[in-house]
Design a protein around this motif. Structure first.
Motif, mmCIF file in Angstrom:
data_model
loop_
_atom_site.group_PDB
_atom_site.id
_atom_site.type_symbol
_atom_site.label_atom_id
_atom_site.label_comp_id
_atom_site.label_asym_id
_atom_site.label_seq_id
_atom_site.Cartn_x
_atom_site.Cartn_y
_atom_site.Cartn_z
ATOM 1 N N LEU A 181 48.732 85.637 -46.105
ATOM 2 C CA LEU A 181 49.341 86.669 -46.892
ATOM 3 C C LEU A 181 51.306 86.300 -47.240
ATOM 4 C CD1 LEU A 181 47.043 90.303 -46.494
ATOM 5 C CD2 LEU A 181 47.487 88.966 -48.165
ATOM 6 N N THR A 182 51.898 86.519 -46.021
ATOM 7 C CA THR A 182 52.949 85.808 -45.913
ATOM 8 C C THR A 182 53.071 85.112 -46.347
ATOM 9 O OG1 THR A 182 53.115 87.348 -43.791
ATOM 10 C CG2 THR A 182 54.869 85.795 -44.104
ATOM 11 N N GLN A 183 52.432 84.162 -45.977
ATOM 12 C CA GLN A 183 52.646 82.575 -47.116
ATOM 13 C C GLN A 183 52.738 82.811 -48.485
ATOM 14 O OE1 GLN A 183 50.090 78.550 -46.220
ATOM 15 N NE2 GLN A 183 50.908 77.557 -47.741
ATOM 16 N N GLN A 184 51.884 83.989 -48.918
ATOM 17 C CA GLN A 184 51.718 83.674 -49.907
ATOM 18 C C GLN A 184 53.178 84.850 -51.272
ATOM 19 O OE1 GLN A 184 49.324 81.009 -51.030
ATOM 20 N NE2 GLN A 184 48.944 82.986 -52.491
ATOM 21 N N ARG A 185 53.460 85.678 -49.992
ATOM 22 C CA ARG A 185 54.307 86.640 -50.922
ATOM 23 C C ARG A 185 55.677 85.409 -51.007
ATOM 24 N NH1 ARG A 185 52.683 90.051 -46.558
ATOM 25 N NH2 ARG A 185 51.400 92.025 -47.392
ATOM 26 N N HIS A 186 55.581 85.007 -50.086
ATOM 27 C CA HIS A 186 56.913 83.522 -49.888
ATOM 28 C C HIS A 186 56.642 83.268 -50.965
ATOM 29 C CE1 HIS A 186 60.198 81.256 -48.420
ATOM 30 N NE2 HIS A 186 59.592 79.960 -48.538
ATOM 31 N N GLU A 187 55.197 82.090 -51.158
ATOM 32 C CA GLU A 187 55.495 82.142 -52.526
ATOM 33 C C GLU A 187 56.080 81.840 -53.861
ATOM 34 O OE1 GLU A 187 55.134 78.540 -52.586
ATOM 35 O OE2 GLU A 187 55.073 78.239 -50.499
ATOM 36 N N LEU A 188 55.677 83.778 -54.062
ATOM 37 C CA LEU A 188 55.850 84.441 -54.758
ATOM 38 C C LEU A 188 57.455 85.039 -55.284
ATOM 39 C CD1 LEU A 188 52.619 87.130 -55.148
ATOM 40 C CD2 LEU A 188 53.405 85.533 -56.698
ATOM 41 N N GLU A 189 57.630 84.921 -53.953
ATOM 42 C CA GLU A 189 59.063 85.216 -54.095
ATOM 43 C C GLU A 189 59.996 84.019 -54.751
ATOM 44 O OE1 GLU A 189 59.978 86.446 -49.999
ATOM 45 O OE2 GLU A 189 59.550 88.463 -50.092
ATOM 46 N N LYS A 190 59.469 83.268 -54.249
ATOM 47 C CA LYS A 190 60.386 82.019 -54.726
ATOM 48 C C LYS A 190 59.892 81.795 -56.247
ATOM 49 C CE LYS A 190 59.052 77.682 -52.013
ATOM 50 N NZ LYS A 190 58.312 76.738 -51.659
ATOM 51 N N ALA A 191 58.595 81.905 -56.419
ATOM 52 C CA ALA A 191 58.732 81.236 -58.149
ATOM 53 C C ALA A 191 59.146 83.339 -58.885
ATOM 54 C CB ALA A 191 56.843 82.275 -58.222
ATOM 55 N N GLU A 192 59.727 83.907 -58.947
ATOM 56 C CA GLU A 192 60.381 85.004 -58.911
ATOM 57 C C GLU A 192 62.067 84.593 -58.698
ATOM 58 O OE1 GLU A 192 57.944 89.142 -57.425
ATOM 59 O OE2 GLU A 192 59.470 88.176 -56.697
ATOM 60 N N LEU A 193 62.670 83.982 -57.885
ATOM 61 C CA LEU A 193 63.399 83.532 -58.156
ATOM 62 C C LEU A 193 63.677 82.394 -59.368
ATOM 63 C CD1 LEU A 193 66.417 83.890 -56.995
ATOM 64 C CD2 LEU A 193 65.164 81.456 -55.392
ATOM 65 N N ALA A 194 62.686 81.788 -59.245
ATOM 66 C CA ALA A 194 63.319 80.593 -60.198
ATOM 67 C C ALA A 194 62.738 80.838 -61.531
ATOM 68 C CB ALA A 194 61.797 80.019 -59.864
ATOM 69 N N ALA A 195 61.639 81.546 -61.713
ATOM 70 C CA ALA A 195 61.636 82.399 -63.259
ATOM 71 C C ALA A 195 63.300 83.210 -63.212
ATOM 72 C CB ALA A 195 59.969 83.509 -63.078
ATOM 73 N N ALA A 196 63.584 84.527 -62.758
ATOM 74 C CA ALA A 196 64.789 84.837 -62.945
ATOM 75 C C ALA A 196 66.077 83.578 -62.743
ATOM 76 C CB ALA A 196 65.701 85.809 -61.554
ATOM 77 N N LEU A 197 65.942 82.825 -62.507
ATOM 78 C CA LEU A 197 66.515 81.143 -62.846
ATOM 79 C C LEU A 197 66.875 81.244 -64.338
ATOM 80 C CD1 LEU A 197 66.908 79.185 -59.169
ATOM 81 C CD2 LEU A 197 69.036 81.432 -60.063
ATOM 82 N N LEU A 198 65.440 80.877 -64.053
ATOM 83 C CA LEU A 198 65.382 80.393 -65.796
ATOM 84 C C LEU A 198 65.327 81.177 -66.985
ATOM 85 C CD1 LEU A 198 61.666 78.350 -65.122
ATOM 86 C CD2 LEU A 198 63.572 77.366 -65.466
ATOM 87 N N ALA A 199 65.062 82.684 -66.231
ATOM 88 C CA ALA A 199 66.029 83.619 -67.510
ATOM 89 C C ALA A 199 67.557 83.643 -67.789
ATOM 90 C CB ALA A 199 65.034 85.217 -67.214
ATOM 91 N N GLU A 200 67.835 83.591 -66.721
ATOM 92 C CA GLU A 200 69.481 83.458 -67.350
ATOM 93 C C GLU A 200 70.038 82.285 -67.774
ATOM 94 O OE1 GLU A 200 72.965 85.180 -66.538
ATOM 95 O OE2 GLU A 200 71.332 86.305 -65.735
ATOM 96 N N GLU A 201 69.157 80.835 -67.068
ATOM 97 C CA GLU A 201 69.630 79.671 -68.064
ATOM 98 C C GLU A 201 69.769 80.094 -69.820
ATOM 99 O OE1 GLU A 201 68.397 75.278 -68.451
ATOM 100 O OE2 GLU A 201 68.021 76.306 -66.122
ATOM 101 N N TYR A 202 68.582 81.023 -70.230
ATOM 102 C CA TYR A 202 68.136 81.201 -70.831
ATOM 103 C C TYR A 202 69.326 81.908 -71.963
ATOM 104 C CZ TYR A 202 64.913 82.707 -75.367
ATOM 105 O OH TYR A 202 65.020 82.610 -76.680
#
Length: 354
Positions: free
Chosen positions: A76-97
């Motif tokens: 679960l901890t690993q999955q949460r970490h992966e989700l946090e990375k995905a959220e960060l990537a999504a936020a960066l892409l949204a900012e770029e957009y």
């Protein structure tokens, strides 16, 4: 249930069986799972790679389950970490957009979607991507997506997206019209009715809209409008139709009634009375067996109806309009309702007293 952790049904069953027996060899576990021994061995190896099982050091050939609290907690901890990375990537892409779309070209403000499949998919995407509110004008002639097929609406409403929908009266006469409207009202959507709507329209979060394109060909087409003056005009059109429409409410026995938008319904009156008695929103919801969001949404609607900005002002208006009891007098019924013609059909006329 453990699919989110990367385990399919076979591996989850193997882990559960291993947890229940504590330790087992491959043949025994294969019988429990009704699997071949090779498949069972592969499942155990997969569990071992996930840290969920290990070969017993005390009894060679037997497998033991890792403690669920520790092993699953690590996954679960690993999955949460992966989700946090995905959220960060999504936020960066949204900012770029947003940076790229700061000054969009005129041709980027609208897009044309053609074909029934593409129009249907885009219509559903608008709703699934909404986070706050969806507004819609609905005609009695669904071409691409009918209310029965619109599963996105149910999903969006289920996660808290508010719906304001105006249907033209012809919708009430469709074979499944009343059933679909009852389901929408049961999800606490706001639905109103007018004789005719000017066009089909759906607006998501006031940032994206979709309207049909009339065409001489048989192929359906639609225009998707992004934030622009055109979108503001479409939003204004919806609000104008919304103001002139009559609200629909679920009546006693599950029937649908039309209600003039000049006052609250019975549930609104009960909510007001309890709030003025000093109860919190949560207590009112529990008292009336309603959802907390339902209570809050109804209070917000009453504030909009009276044009006030605070609940204190709402209480004053409720008192002045006799919406709540005062001096031992019951509240005046502030709502005028009438049954739909389709619900009166077949009912005998009342016999006058003579």
């Amino acid at each position: 249930m453990l699919a989110a952790l990367g385990l399919d049904e076979v591996h989850e069953s193997a882990y559960r069986a291993l947890v229940s027996v504590g330790a087992a060899d491959v043949p025994d576990l294969a019988r429990r799972l009704t699997l071949g021994e090779d498949a069972t061995d592969r499942a155990l190896r997969r569990l071992e790679r996930h840290g969920l099982a290990a070969q017993s050091s005390a009894r060679p050939g037997r497998w033991v389950a890792a403690p669920p609290g520790v092993a699953l907690g690590a996954l679960l901890t690993q999955q949460r970490h992966e989700l946090e990375k995905a959220e960060l990537a999504a936020a960066l892409l949204a900012e770029e957009y947003r940076a790229q779309a700061a000054e969009p070209a005129v041709h980027d403000l609208v897009e044309v979607v053609t074909g029934a499949g593409a129009v249907s998919q885009r219509f559903l995407q608008l709703q699934l991507g909404a986070s706050d509110e969806v507004c819609a004008l609905v005609t009695g002639n669904p071409v691409v997506v009918s209310g029965r097929d619109n599963k996105a609406e149910e999903q969006a409403a289920g996660r808290g997206v508010a719906y304001r929908v105006v249907v033209e009266r012809e919708v009430l006469n469709l074979p499944t019209g009343l059933l679909e409207l009852s389901a929408a009202l049961g999800r606490d959507e706001q639905v109103r009715v007018v004789e005719r709507v000017p066009t089909k329209l759906v607006i998501a979060d006031r940032t994206l809209a979709m309207v049909p394109l009339t065409s001489r060909t048989a192929e359906p087409a639609a225009l998707v409008v992004h934030a622009s003056g055109l979108l503001e005009s479409l939003s204004g059109l919806f609000e104008a139709v919304w103001r002139d429409a009559l609200p629909l409410r679920l009546g006693q026995g599950g029937g649908i009634t039309e209600q003039h938008p000049d006052g609250p319904d019975g549930t609104d009156l009960e909510i007001l009375s309890l709030l003025l008695a000093g109860l919190t929103d949560a207590s009112v919801a529990k008292q009336l067996d309603l959802g907390l969001r339902t209570v809050q949404r109804r209070v917000k609607r009453l504030m909009e109806l009276t044009g006030v900005t605070t609940r204190l002002q709402l209480g004053w208006h409720a008192y002045e309009k006799d919406w709540v009891a005062r001096e031992g007098r019951p509240p005046r019924e502030a709502v005028s309702q009438r049954e739909l013609p389709s619900q009166r059909a077949g009912r005998p006329d009342p016999t006058p007293e003579g």
